[in-house]
Scaffold this active site. Sequence first.
Site, PDB file in Angstrom:
ATOM      1  CG  ASN A 105     -41.514 -82.153 120.826  1.00 42.58           C
ATOM      2  OD1 ASN A 105     -41.345 -83.218 120.083  1.00 42.58           O
ATOM      3  ND2 ASN A 105     -42.548 -82.307 121.978  1.00 42.58           N
ATOM      4  CG  HIS A 123     -43.234 -55.758 117.968  1.00 40.27           C
ATOM      5  ND1 HIS A 123     -42.607 -56.495 116.975  1.00 40.27           N
ATOM      6  CD2 HIS A 123     -44.582 -55.749 117.777  1.00 40.27           C
ATOM      7  CE1 HIS A 123     -43.533 -56.640 116.133  1.00 40.27           C
ATOM      8  NE2 HIS A 123     -44.749 -56.234 116.498  1.00 40.27           N
TER       9      HIS A 123
HETATM   10 MN    MN Z   1     -47.201 -59.118 117.878  1.00 35.21          MN
END
Ligand code: MN
Length: 258
Positions: free
Chosen positions: A62, A79
Amino acid sequence: MSLLSTLVEGLNTGSIRIVDLTQPLGPETPVIGLPPMFGSSPGFTMDTISQFDDRGPAWYWNVLHLGEHTGTHFDAPVHWISGRDLPDNRCDTIPARRFVGPGCVIDVHREVAANEDFLLLPEHVEAWEATHGRIPGGAWVLLRTDWSKRLDTATFLNVKQDGPHSPGFHKTTSELLAVARDVAGVGVETVGTDAGQAGTFDPPFPNHATMHGHGKFGLASLRNLDQLPATGAVVIAAPLKIVNGSGSPLRVLAIVED
Ligand code: MN
């Protein structure tokens, strides 16, 4: 016997077990929602390349499409803007040693049952330490809230007219854990490592800002924390080695000795 052969023997005899702290990852996996002026992360989708058919008669595989921060996932320091310029702040540059550490499970599920906006305070950490000992450096501090038992997306995300409601950390607790305890990071059962209402806090999302600003990690959407002892587990939380990755879905495992 060596330590590692003792570990294998314990796994074979069942005196040591593996607890899977991971949600299933699929189209139903809840994804955090942000206000419409911000970019959003899509839900998980999967397209078949071949499945024993003309496209591949003997093989099945996939293509995945998903955000880095989907389901049970890892937050790297890059982040957040506070961790943007730190060394070794991305999924591909964090030393692998830092992914493995002792698990310290702080159980607040009763408090959260009474208050879905519960915030962990330094006094809660200090009370835990009075019973279980000081949180060691490099620990994964796991906040047991039983929030992962909310199996449908609506009650898991718990969005109301004024935004999402779910438990998290007071910023002073994040500072205590990141600086004084020098933990590896924190792990939660909710969709993100900040409380649902943390977008309204000062600073916004204080756990992200504090932990990542100190080079620490986050784990979100964990499960089965109720199967862990308060201390004694070893947690392995290793993200995919995505070049410049800000985070990654992962399989989080705890090694527990009964
Ligand atoms: Mn996160």
